[in-house]
Scaffold this motif. Structure first.
Motif, PDB file in Angstrom:
ATOM      1  N   UNK A 256      34.687  -5.730 -49.057  1.00 36.14           N
ATOM      2  CA  UNK A 256      34.777  -4.698 -50.093  1.00 36.14           C
ATOM      3  C   UNK A 256      36.015  -4.803 -50.961  1.00 36.14           C
ATOM      4  N   UNK A 257      36.772  -5.885 -50.817  1.00 29.80           N
ATOM      5  CA  UNK A 257      37.996  -6.045 -51.610  1.00 29.80           C
ATOM      6  C   UNK A 257      37.710  -6.139 -53.096  1.00 29.80           C
ATOM      7  N   UNK A 258      36.496  -6.539 -53.476  1.00 36.08           N
ATOM      8  CA  UNK A 258      36.155  -6.635 -54.898  1.00 36.08           C
ATOM      9  C   UNK A 258      35.815  -5.268 -55.494  1.00 36.08           C
ATOM     10  N   UNK A 259      35.624  -4.247 -54.655  1.00 37.66           N
ATOM     11  CA  UNK A 259      35.306  -2.899 -55.131  1.00 37.66           C
ATOM     12  C   UNK A 259      36.508  -1.955 -55.074  1.00 37.66           C
ATOM     13  N   UNK A 260      37.294  -2.074 -53.995  1.00 34.48           N
ATOM     14  CA  UNK A 260      38.450  -1.200 -53.813  1.00 34.48           C
ATOM     15  C   UNK A 260      39.677  -2.055 -53.528  1.00 34.48           C
ATOM     16  N   UNK A 261      40.833  -1.436 -53.645  1.00 37.50           N
ATOM     17  CA  UNK A 261      42.082  -2.128 -53.331  1.00 37.50           C
ATOM     18  C   UNK A 261      43.114  -1.111 -52.857  1.00 37.50           C
ATOM     19  N   UNK A 262      44.182  -1.609 -52.254  1.00 32.84           N
ATOM     20  CA  UNK A 262      45.283  -0.756 -51.845  1.00 32.84           C
ATOM     21  C   UNK A 262      44.887   0.325 -50.867  1.00 32.84           C
ATOM     22  N   UNK A 263      45.408   1.524 -51.131  1.00 32.15           N
ATOM     23  CA  UNK A 263      45.181   2.653 -50.232  1.00 32.15           C
ATOM     24  C   UNK A 263      43.702   3.013 -50.130  1.00 32.15           C
ATOM     25  N   UNK A 264      42.981   2.921 -51.251  1.00 31.42           N
ATOM     26  CA  UNK A 264      41.557   3.260 -51.236  1.00 31.42           C
ATOM     27  C   UNK A 264      40.787   2.344 -50.293  1.00 31.42           C
ATOM     28  N   UNK A 265      41.114   1.049 -50.305  1.00 37.25           N
ATOM     29  CA  UNK A 265      40.432   0.102 -49.419  1.00 37.25           C
ATOM     30  C   UNK A 265      40.749   0.402 -47.959  1.00 37.25           C
ATOM     31  N   UNK A 266      42.002   0.735 -47.676  1.00 38.91           N
ATOM     32  CA  UNK A 266      42.390   1.057 -46.294  1.00 38.91           C
ATOM     33  C   UNK A 266      41.626   2.281 -45.800  1.00 38.91           C
ATOM     34  N   UNK A 267      41.517   3.295 -46.658  1.00 41.38           N
ATOM     35  CA  UNK A 267      40.822   4.518 -46.249  1.00 41.38           C
ATOM     36  C   UNK A 267      39.333   4.269 -46.025  1.00 41.38           C
ATOM     37  N   UNK A 268      38.718   3.524 -46.910  1.00 40.47           N
ATOM     38  CA  UNK A 268      37.274   3.280 -46.786  1.00 40.47           C
ATOM     39  C   UNK A 268      36.987   2.434 -45.545  1.00 40.47           C
ATOM     40  N   UNK A 269      37.703   1.331 -45.383  1.00 35.72           N
ATOM     41  CA  UNK A 269      37.441   0.465 -44.229  1.00 35.72           C
ATOM     42  C   UNK A 269      37.797   1.169 -42.922  1.00 35.72           C
ATOM     43  N   UNK A 270      38.879   1.951 -42.938  1.00 32.30           N
ATOM     44  CA  UNK A 270      39.250   2.696 -41.733  1.00 32.30           C
ATOM     45  C   UNK A 270      38.212   3.735 -41.360  1.00 32.30           C
ATOM     46  N   UNK A 271      37.728   4.464 -42.363  1.00 33.23           N
ATOM     47  CA  UNK A 271      36.720   5.490 -42.094  1.00 33.23           C
ATOM     48  C   UNK A 271      35.414   4.911 -41.596  1.00 33.23           C
ATOM     49  N   UNK A 272      34.960   3.826 -42.220  1.00 32.18           N
ATOM     50  CA  UNK A 272      33.702   3.207 -41.801  1.00 32.18           C
ATOM     51  C   UNK A 272      33.864   2.547 -40.431  1.00 32.18           C
ATOM     52  N   UNK A 273      35.020   1.938 -40.189  1.00 32.45           N
ATOM     53  CA  UNK A 273      35.264   1.328 -38.874  1.00 32.45           C
ATOM     54  C   UNK A 273      35.226   2.377 -37.781  1.00 32.45           C
ATOM     55  N   UNK A 274      35.854   3.534 -38.038  1.00 37.30           N
ATOM     56  CA  UNK A 274      35.828   4.600 -37.045  1.00 37.30           C
ATOM     57  C   UNK A 274      34.404   5.117 -36.833  1.00 37.30           C
ATOM     58  N   UNK A 275      33.643   5.232 -37.926  1.00 38.02           N
ATOM     59  CA  UNK A 275      32.265   5.713 -37.797  1.00 38.02           C
ATOM     60  C   UNK A 275      31.411   4.732 -37.003  1.00 38.02           C
TER      61      UNK A 275
END
Length: 423
Positions: A256-275
């Motif tokens: 997903x690096x081509x869609x988000x970057x920085x803090x937004x990418x960390x939050x999205x990947x962290x949230x989906x990983x936890x889910x």
């Protein structure tokens, strides 16, 4: 067979429990404590990107942020079993002080702002302390539940799964976006676990005598074919499980690096990983425990490994495609990859003679966690060479071997000893 309230009351009387709900209260406390303590396992892995920059880590060093915990866990488990710590100390003391030790060794990582070898030694010590948290918790819960053990241990494994995923959720929180905050937060949760175990878990009314480990009985375990088929099933399962937990967040971030970057990418990947790892994993552990008690251990494990192996083959196809498709496959993978986990140790307790159970369970766990080091390292080594679209497919080898082993076990007459005759 329907398990009635009268059956539950009778079981509680058989275990000396004067309050029918006390064993479920104990399960709740132990599971919550396990959840919090296990948050330190992947605490460093959840902030791999930040630690790579801060500590100037190479690719193989990044892999060993998790693999060192696995190695420490195996060493700790073998030392604990050899010294008979479970016979010398009450489970409350072992699990509680193990959680505190894991908290302190995780917090000590903050003393190494420039990295070096010290953090890897601390990660190994964290694994060693967790070796008297997770196995003791399983034995403790099994003592409380002579029946409905599959469901009870499944609930406990669900707590382990949630705890393992917690650092990914912490990494996305605004106040904990720096790596120091995630490590300190995980350590603080493990300290809370220490307090819960020492002062929250109800005391079991009967004696606690876990099965003993003896090196001179390992040969007898290796010659026990039904037990070894169950062990082989577990080892196939472990080839996939921890490598999936280790690399799924990195896969999502790269995808997903081509869609988000920085803090937004960390939050999205962290949230989906936890889910995927935590929430779907919790649901899978509960479903797997229920299915094993209802339909049998071999059928439940074969079904779970069939689905998880298929997801390992499919998730790479979704790389850098629509995020909803990747999320769907990740959730199905997280659900199925853990659904069978509790059933292999339960199978060994049902198949092995009493004198061999301690040695059989220790062998199963030690070899299983050693195998995870191989699969974690292999994915890290292969990814630069074949890419994320294909590398996670190698994890499907484990479920394939596990399915074969459990199918062989199912066709043996000894399998009638499993799950009260449900195989």
């Amino acid at each position: 067979m329907v398990h009635t309230k009268r059956d539950t009351l009778r079981e509680d009387r058989e275990t000396g429990d004067r309050r029918p709900t006390s064993r479920w209260t104990a399960l709740l406390w132990i599971t919550c404590a396990e959840l919090l303590a296990m948050s330190v396992w992947f605490s460093a892995s959840a902030v791999t990107g930040a630690l790579t920059r801060q500590w100037h880590l190479s690719g193989i060093a990044v892999t060993w942020l998790t693999a060192s915990v696995q190695l420490g866990f195996v060493a700790g488990a073998l030392i604990s079993a050899t010294l008979g710590l479970a016979d010398r100390f009450r489970p409350r003391m072992l699990m509680g002080w193990g959680a505190l030790g894991a908290a302190l060794t995780t917090a000590a990582l903050l003393l190494f702002p420039r990295g070096g070898w010290g953090p890897f030694a601390l990660r190994a010590l964290t694994g060693a302390f967790l070796a008297v948290v997770y196995p003791v918790a399983v034995q403790w819960v099994a003592r409380w539940f002579p029946r409905q053990r599959g469901l009870a241990v499944g609930i406990l494994i669900g707590g382990l799964t949630m705890g393992s995923a917690l650092p990914h959720l912490l990494a996305g929180m605004p106040l904990l976006q720096h790596w120091q905050g995630v490590l300190a937060g995980s350590a603080a949760l493990a300290v809370v676990s220490w307090g819960m175990v020492l002062w929250g878990v109800p005391e079991h009314p009967g004696p606690f005598h876990p099965p003993a480990f003896r090196w001179d009985r390992v040969g007898a375990v290796l010659r026990d074919q039904p037990v070894m088929w169950a062990n082989l099933g577990y080892w196939g399962h472990m080839w996939e499980l921890y490598a999936m937990w280790t690399w799924l967040p990195t896969f999502l971030g790269a995808s997903w690096a081509f869609r988000w970057s920085g803090t937004a990418l960390i939050r999205v990947t962290g949230g989906v990983s936890f889910a995927a790892i935590g929430l779907a994993g919790l649901a899978g552990a509960l479903a797997g425990g229920w299915a094993a008690d209802r339909w049998g251990r071999t059928r439940a494990t074969i079904g779970a490994m069939g689905v998880s192996g298929a997801m390992a083959l499919l998730i790479g196809v979704t790389f850098q495609h629509a995020p909803w498709l990747t999320i769907l496959v990740a959730l199905m993978w997280g659900f199925s990859v853990i659904a069978d986990s509790a059933q292999f140790s339960a199978a060994v307790t049902e198949l092995a003679p009493t004198a061999l159970q301690g040695s059989a369970l220790t062998l199963q766990m030690a070899v299983g966690f050693l195998i995870t080091i191989g699969s974690i390292d292999l994915v890290g080594w292969l990814e630069p060479r074949i890419g994320w679209s294909h590398v996670l497919m190698v994890l499907a080898v484990g479920p394939a071997v596990g399915i074969w082993a459990m199918a062989r076990l199912r066709h043996r007459p000894e399998s009638l000893q499993l799950a009260h005759g449900r195989r």
